[in-house]
Enzyme design. Structure first.
Site, PDB file in Angstrom:
ATOM      1  N   CYS A   2       1.585   5.133  -6.019  1.00 51.69           N
ATOM      2  CA  CYS A   2       3.021   6.163  -6.792  1.00 51.69           C
ATOM      3  C   CYS A   2       1.939   7.255  -6.053  1.00 51.69           C
ATOM      4  CB  CYS A   2       3.117   6.094  -8.236  1.00 51.69           C
ATOM      5  SG  CYS A   2       3.567   4.477  -8.190  1.00 51.69           S
ATOM      6  N   ARG A  27       1.595   6.880   0.124  1.00 50.68           N
ATOM      7  CA  ARG A  27       1.139   6.174  -1.737  1.00 50.68           C
ATOM      8  C   ARG A  27       1.951   5.025  -2.244  1.00 50.68           C
ATOM      9  NH1 ARG A  27      -2.218  10.343  -3.578  1.00 50.68           N
ATOM     10  NH2 ARG A  27      -2.516   8.490  -5.800  1.00 50.68           N
ATOM     11  N   TRP A  74       5.155   2.640  -6.234  1.00 49.85           N
ATOM     12  CA  TRP A  74       4.932   0.832  -5.448  1.00 49.85           C
ATOM     13  C   TRP A  74       4.558   0.506  -7.106  1.00 49.85           C
ATOM     14  CZ3 TRP A  74       0.292  -1.779  -7.010  1.00 49.85           C
ATOM     15  CH2 TRP A  74       0.117  -2.489  -5.671  1.00 49.85           C
ATOM     16  N   ASN A 100       2.431   8.364 -12.843  1.00 48.66           N
ATOM     17  CA  ASN A 100       1.485   7.670 -11.424  1.00 48.66           C
ATOM     18  C   ASN A 100       0.552   7.096 -12.648  1.00 48.66           C
ATOM     19  OD1 ASN A 100      -0.399   7.075  -9.413  1.00 48.66           O
ATOM     20  ND2 ASN A 100      -1.025   8.325  -9.017  1.00 48.66           N
ATOM     21  N   GLY A 101       0.598   5.996 -12.290  1.00 46.23           N
ATOM     22  CA  GLY A 101      -0.749   5.066 -12.729  1.00 46.23           C
ATOM     23  C   GLY A 101       0.072   3.948 -13.457  1.00 46.23           C
ATOM     24  N   GLU A 497     -12.527  -7.078   9.785  1.00 48.05           N
ATOM     25  CA  GLU A 497     -11.578  -5.477  10.255  1.00 48.05           C
ATOM     26  C   GLU A 497     -10.423  -5.541  11.002  1.00 48.05           C
ATOM     27  OE1 GLU A 497     -11.336  -3.321   8.910  1.00 48.05           O
ATOM     28  OE2 GLU A 497     -10.044  -1.817   9.699  1.00 48.05           O
ATOM     29  N   LYS A 501      -6.631  -5.342   9.963  1.00 48.03           N
ATOM     30  CA  LYS A 501      -5.634  -4.397  10.642  1.00 48.03           C
ATOM     31  C   LYS A 501      -4.486  -5.617  11.277  1.00 48.03           C
ATOM     32  CE  LYS A 501      -6.585  -1.927   9.652  1.00 48.03           C
ATOM     33  NZ  LYS A 501      -8.001  -0.342   8.631  1.00 48.03           N
ATOM     34  N   GLU A 504      -2.904  -6.676   8.269  1.00 49.81           N
ATOM     35  CA  GLU A 504      -1.591  -5.936   7.132  1.00 49.81           C
ATOM     36  C   GLU A 504      -0.403  -5.385   8.007  1.00 49.81           C
ATOM     37  OE1 GLU A 504      -4.087  -2.509   5.910  1.00 49.81           O
ATOM     38  OE2 GLU A 504      -4.935  -2.296   7.581  1.00 49.81           O
ATOM     39  N   HIS A 520     -18.597 -24.398  11.414  1.00 47.39           N
ATOM     40  CA  HIS A 520     -18.921 -25.281   9.863  1.00 47.39           C
ATOM     41  C   HIS A 520     -17.592 -25.196   8.807  1.00 47.39           C
ATOM     42  CE1 HIS A 520     -23.189 -24.925  10.346  1.00 47.39           C
ATOM     43  NE2 HIS A 520     -22.335 -23.683  10.830  1.00 47.39           N
ATOM     44  N   LYS A 619      -1.404   3.502   0.499  1.00 47.97           N
ATOM     45  CA  LYS A 619      -2.446   4.017   1.127  1.00 47.97           C
ATOM     46  C   LYS A 619      -3.703   4.019  -0.090  1.00 47.97           C
ATOM     47  CE  LYS A 619      -4.932   6.162   4.814  1.00 47.97           C
ATOM     48  NZ  LYS A 619      -5.322   5.521   5.505  1.00 47.97           N
TER      49      LYS A 619
END
Ligand code: F6R
Length: 624
Positions: A2, A27, A74, A100-101, A497, A501, A504, A520, A619
């Site tokens: 946020c 955000r 968010w 925000n929080g 990674e 990438k 997402e 395995h 982010k």
């Protein structure tokens, strides 16, 4: 997560707030809203979805109010619907709040406020705040500052808030408890924001609010207080930010621009951390990290905590630290470390890696480490440091000692250039520790430094030679639902990674495995519909990585190989090759990650997805 903004001055607040929110959209982008004071009333406009939807709603607005607050969300508590969008107001709609929080005790507060007649209109935790403020006024608070002072003592959790009141139209009150908040100081105008990019086009003079601080902003100035109500003297500092750096500069997406900025990130780190005059005959270290001596004294272990892409950088770091400096290194998800930290070990350095410097789990893991060391008489004081791209962030303030990754502002939600800066930090740290522990010869040091210096132009070669090819190749992923990434040794984290990438930003299911682990179990997943991307570059595990790739090919998987350009056999083994210039195995992650980034970028772009703002993500992850 946020983003909040606030403005008080003489100009039209609406457009300033919206352009500030645009810079904070990284955000969160589930909804957006602003509140201003117009004709003695709160004018609150909110819209579900991206900021563009709010902009469309505001097109016909003639509101010229010079005071307001804004929010980009968010979603944590309550679905991403308009009725849950901030700002939230009290029952009489005289007070508006953005937050925000997370307000952890919101249920208890809401139930109590409901019994006192306050009417709730959303499912959010934030809505308790305007009602609580209204209640504080009912209980005798006279000024808005007074009401906010009283209210913050009743709020539990991590939060940053901005408050507007139609009955106090000449002031803005903001408060901070563990979520970021910065004030912008202009000429007769003042701003607040969750992060500096929202401010830089208006002012470069900022004041960082610390935990348990409240500020009152008017057109005449600002005053900061602590939660006890005592005035706090703050020293403004001047940023040296180029607002252009937060534009796309001709690229279609920020992610593409940021992938292309990686050679510059490596160059900047080389300039910052390498002694240019060092030669193989020198009798001092070539590395200039400038860390306190206490970081290195009697060092026996290193533990690394991080999340997501930063964790992958930490895994490469572990390999470097163990291989070059012979120092046992453990890497743990910060979110797991929080609740299951390993036993306290003596002479241990703990490193938190976070590009944003704000990730709640990483911060909490470090706080726990600091706390438990202080409380264990036998253990030495915590030795903690951070690798971050934000030297003014919460993590930097918490630990004091940082390695700056020098990547510049990263806007794309998928981390690319900050990962590169993190890798650089670990090359320099492991070389420095290796030098001090005498586990590296000067000649090997020289070879690695020579290799490091070649990396920027080698990345450029990959970008120039591979971009078009990978873009074309991305079309074969149109209907793909699963992709497997394989890597061994120092390139196993690169397989992770690559998979992260891809999933997402393209929403394709992808997994990274150590190549040798496939047989395995996961190999059962493979068939002609599941492509495999394997890293197989010269070095200790080359032959093994090739054999593992062939095992996948034998199961009909279409095989993509990230291989050395000098590997003449690769074209026979792999269906498609993604060549990288020849490089020392220890440095190879810097190059092998580039084709992975380009692949995920082009697959997502080809699918028409929102590359820079993928669904459900943000982010900076400031919630647990
Ligand atoms: C992936 C990504 C995330 C972050 C993670 C940690 O592209 O960006 O996985 O790496 O949320 O973020 P920081 O580094 O800010 O702690």
């Amino acid at each position: 997560m946020c983003g909040i903004v606030g403005y008080i001055g003489t100009k039209q607040a609406q457009s300033i707030l919206v352009s500030g929110l645009e810079k904070l959209e990284y955000r969160g982008y589930d909804s957006a809203g602003i509140a201003t004071i117009d004709q003695n009333k709160i004018d609150c406009v909110r819209a579900k979805g991206k900021l563009q939807n709010l902009r469309t709603k505001l097109e016909t607005s003639s509101n010229s109010s010079p005071i307001g607050i804004g929010h980009t969300r968010w979603a944590t508590h309550g679905k991403p619907e308009e009725y849950n969008a901030h700002p939230h107001t009290d029952t009489a709609r005289r007070i508006a709040v953005v937050q925000n929080g997370i307000i952890e005790n919101y249920r208890e507060l809401r139930d109590n406020l409901k019994t006192k007649g306050h009417e709730f209109r959303s499912d959010t935790d934030t809505e308790v705040i305007p009602h609580l403020l209204a209640e504080c006024f009912k209980q005798g608070a006279v000024t808005l500052l007074d009401a906010v002072q009283k209210a913050v003592h009743q709020l539990e959790g991590a939060f940053a808030i901005a408050v507007l009141s139609a009955d106090h139209p000449d002031e803005l009150i903001v408060a901070r408890q563990q979520a970021p908040l910065v004030l912008g100081i202009g000429d007769g105008e003042f701003f607040c924001a969750s992060d500096t990019p929202a401010l830089v086009q208006y002012t470069q003079v900022v004041v960082q609010l610390e935990n348990e601080e409240i500020a009152r902003l008017t057109t005449g100035g600002y005053q900061v207080y602590n939660f006890k109500g005592e005035p706090v003297k703050k020293t403004p500092r001047t940023l040296n930010w180029n607002p252009i750096a937060v534009e796309k500069q001709g690229f279609k997406h920020f992610m593409a621009k940021e992938i292309y900025e990686q050679p510059a990130v490596v160059r900047t780190c080389l300039e910052a951390y390498l002694d240019p005059d060092w030669t193989v005959d020198s009798n001092q270290s070539p590395i200039k990290l400038d860390l306190p001596e206490s970081i290195y004294e009697n060092l026996e272990h290193i533990q690394i905590v991080a999340c997501g892409t930063s964790l992958h950088a930490g895994m490469v770091g572990r390999y470097l630290l163990e291989h070059l400096a012979q120092i046992p290194t453990f890497v743990q998800y910060a979110s797991e470390f929080r609740y299951a930290p390993p036993p306290v070990m003596a002479n241990t350095l703990t490193i938190g890696i976070t590009q944003s410097g704000e990730t709640a789990d990483t911060l909490a893991a470090l706080e726990i480490e600091i706390f438990r060391r202080k409380n264990q008489p036998s253990a030495k004081q915590a030795r903690v440091m951070a690798v971050t791209n934000r030297t003014d962030s919460a993590i930097a303030r918490l630990v004091g000692t940082v390695i700056d990754t020098h990547a510049g502002m990263e806007i794309g939600v998928a981390a690319t250039k900050t990962f590169m800066g993190q890798l650089m930090a670990f090359y320099f740290l492991s070389l420095e520790i290796a030098y001090r522990r005498k586990t590296i010869t000067n000649q090997r040091m020289q070879d690695l430094i020579d290799g490091l210096k070649k990396l920027p132009s080698q990345i450029e070669i990959i970008l120039e030679s591979q971009e078009k090819y990978i873009e074309e190749l991305s079309h074969s992923f149109l209907d793909t639902q699963d992709v497997i990434f394989l890597g061994r040794g120092i390139n196993f984290p690169i397989a992770l990674e690559g998979a992260l990438k891809l999933k997402e930003i393209s929403y394709i299911h992808a997994e990274g495995y150590p190549s040798g682990e496939m047989k395995h179990g996961p190999i059962a997943l493979l068939d002609a519909k599941v492509p495999v991307v394997a890293v197989a570059v010269p070095g200790t595990v080359y032959e093994k990585a090739i054999s593992n790739a062939q095992e996948a090919k034998a199961r009909d998987s279409h095989l993509y190989g990230v291989v050395s350009a000098e590997d003449k056999d690769a074209a026979e083994i792999f269906d498609k090759v993604l060549p990288i210039p020849h490089v020392d195995e220890l440095l190879s992650p810097v190059l092998t990650v580039i084709p992975m980034q380009l692949m995920s970028y082009h697959i997502a772009a080809m699918r028409g997805l929102d590359v820079d703002q993928p669904r459900n993500l943000a982010k900076s992850v400031t919630v647990e």
